[in-house]
Design a protein around this motif. Structure first.
Motif, short mmCIF file in Angstrom:
data_model
loop_
_atom_site.label_atom_id
_atom_site.label_comp_id
_atom_site.label_asym_id
_atom_site.label_seq_id
_atom_site.Cartn_x
_atom_site.Cartn_y
_atom_site.Cartn_z
N PHE A 203 -4.70 -4.87 3.72
CA PHE A 203 -3.00 -4.35 2.38
C PHE A 203 -3.78 -3.37 1.92
O PHE A 203 -3.00 -2.38 1.70
CB PHE A 203 -3.18 -5.03 1.33
CG PHE A 203 -2.34 -6.73 2.07
CD1 PHE A 203 -0.65 -6.15 2.23
CD2 PHE A 203 -2.90 -7.74 2.15
CE1 PHE A 203 -0.27 -7.28 2.55
CE2 PHE A 203 -1.66 -8.27 3.17
CZ PHE A 203 -0.84 -8.70 3.23
N ALA A 204 -4.76 -3.32 1.58
CA ALA A 204 -5.54 -1.58 1.04
C ALA A 204 -5.60 -0.83 1.92
O ALA A 204 -4.82 0.61 1.71
CB ALA A 204 -7.02 -2.11 0.23
N GLU A 205 -6.13 -0.65 3.54
CA GLU A 205 -5.77 0.55 4.20
C GLU A 205 -4.09 0.69 4.44
O GLU A 205 -4.19 1.60 4.34
CB GLU A 205 -6.25 0.11 5.54
CG GLU A 205 -7.79 0.12 5.32
CD GLU A 205 -7.92 -0.41 6.96
OE1 GLU A 205 -7.36 -1.05 7.89
OE2 GLU A 205 -9.64 -1.38 7.09
N LEU A 206 -2.89 -0.28 4.02
CA LEU A 206 -1.21 0.35 3.20
C LEU A 206 -1.25 1.41 2.22
O LEU A 206 -0.42 1.29 2.21
CB LEU A 206 -0.88 -0.93 3.90
CG LEU A 206 -1.03 -1.81 5.58
CD1 LEU A 206 -0.39 -2.95 5.77
CD2 LEU A 206 -0.42 -0.16 6.77
N GLY A 207 -2.31 0.94 1.29
CA GLY A 207 -2.25 2.23 -0.16
C GLY A 207 -1.68 0.44 -0.90
O GLY A 207 -1.17 1.62 -1.85
N ILE A 208 -2.17 -0.76 -0.62
CA ILE A 208 -1.40 -1.53 -1.72
C ILE A 208 -2.93 -1.48 -2.65
O ILE A 208 -3.59 -1.54 -2.33
CB ILE A 208 -1.07 -2.46 -1.31
CG1 ILE A 208 0.03 -2.33 -0.61
CG2 ILE A 208 -1.32 -3.87 -2.50
CD1 ILE A 208 1.60 -1.34 -1.17
N THR A 209 -2.73 -1.40 -3.94
CA THR A 209 -3.50 -1.97 -5.09
C THR A 209 -4.04 -2.86 -4.82
O THR A 209 -3.35 -3.76 -5.03
CB THR A 209 -3.04 -1.47 -5.85
OG1 THR A 209 -2.84 0.01 -6.47
CG2 THR A 209 -4.55 -1.30 -7.58
#
Ligand code: ATP
Length: 202
Positions: A22-28
């Motif tokens: 999810f972080a790789e998709l820009g999610i904090t």
């Protein structure tokens, strides 16, 4: 307020692995384990309150919390465990929510190993469970941490059962397969969460 996805799963189920996708998709990400360390870090008010209660002997020479000493006290004294929980649980909760609100992604993933056990599912808009068989939990965790399988089994037995966790899940990621199979499941959920977050205003 931010739209919050509560990510949980048993020990070694793949929470960190999934959260990183999810972080790789820009999610904090807001991680309960990290926050739990931050609230007792050197210079924190949490550490000062622990020192005021247990005395300076609860610290190492460096001034940092002596976790082993604290563990020993609370292991043998229920009232001290309760005191500590009453201090830390609200502090961890507040700090997590502060980090959520300053995040600048469309929604936030709150990673909480004991989401259901500690009733933190009440803080989130939707829950996501990473699910694997106990056999895989044991083999992956014992390999990762170089610990005995029985130690992992002991921790599994101290957590909510797989069945109860799945019952309470709004969504489930199956992590029985290859790492690549996680990516497609995460991509689908990401789209769903973006849509839900865009409807969730203020
Ligand atoms: P903990 O509850 O202990 O914090 P966790 O739920 O965050 O664990 P991870 O650390 O993400 O779990 O995964 C446990 C181990 O299994 C790690 O070594 C990770 O690299 C590995 N792993 C995760 N998913 C897979 C997979 N699909 N295939 C193979 N190995 C995996």
């Amino acid at each position: 307020a931010k739209y919050i996805v509560g990510l949980t799963g048993g020990i070694g189920s793949g929470k960190t692995t999934v959260a990183n996708l999810f972080a790789e998709l820009g999610i904090t990400l807001v991680d309960a384990d990290i926050v739990a360390r931050e609230v007792v870090a050197l210079g924190s008010s949490g550490l000062e309150q622990i020192k005021a209660h247990f005395g300076d002997k609860i610290c190492l020479a460096s001034g940092e919390l002596n976790r082993a000493a604290l563990r020993e006290i609370i292991f043998s004294d229920k009232s001290q465990l309760e005191w500590l929980n009453n201090l830390l649980h609200p502090l961890i909760r507040q700090t997590m929510l502060q980090q959520v609100q300053i995040a600048d992604s469309e929604y936030v993933i709150l990673v909480v190993p004991l989401l259901f056990e500690n009733g933190l599912d009440r803080l989130v808009n939707t829950t996501l469970v990473v699910d694997v068989s106990p056999e895989l939990q044991v083999s992956r965790t014992s390999q990762r941490d170089n610990v005995a399988p029985t130690q992992v089994e002991h921790i599994i037995n101290s957590q909510i059962s797989r069945e109860k966790r799945l019952q309470q899940a709004d969504a489930v990621i199956n992590n029985q397969g290859e790492l690549a199979e996680l990516q497609s499941q995460v991509a689908l959920l990401h789209d769903k969460y973006l849509a839900q977050a865009s409807l969730y205003e203020t």
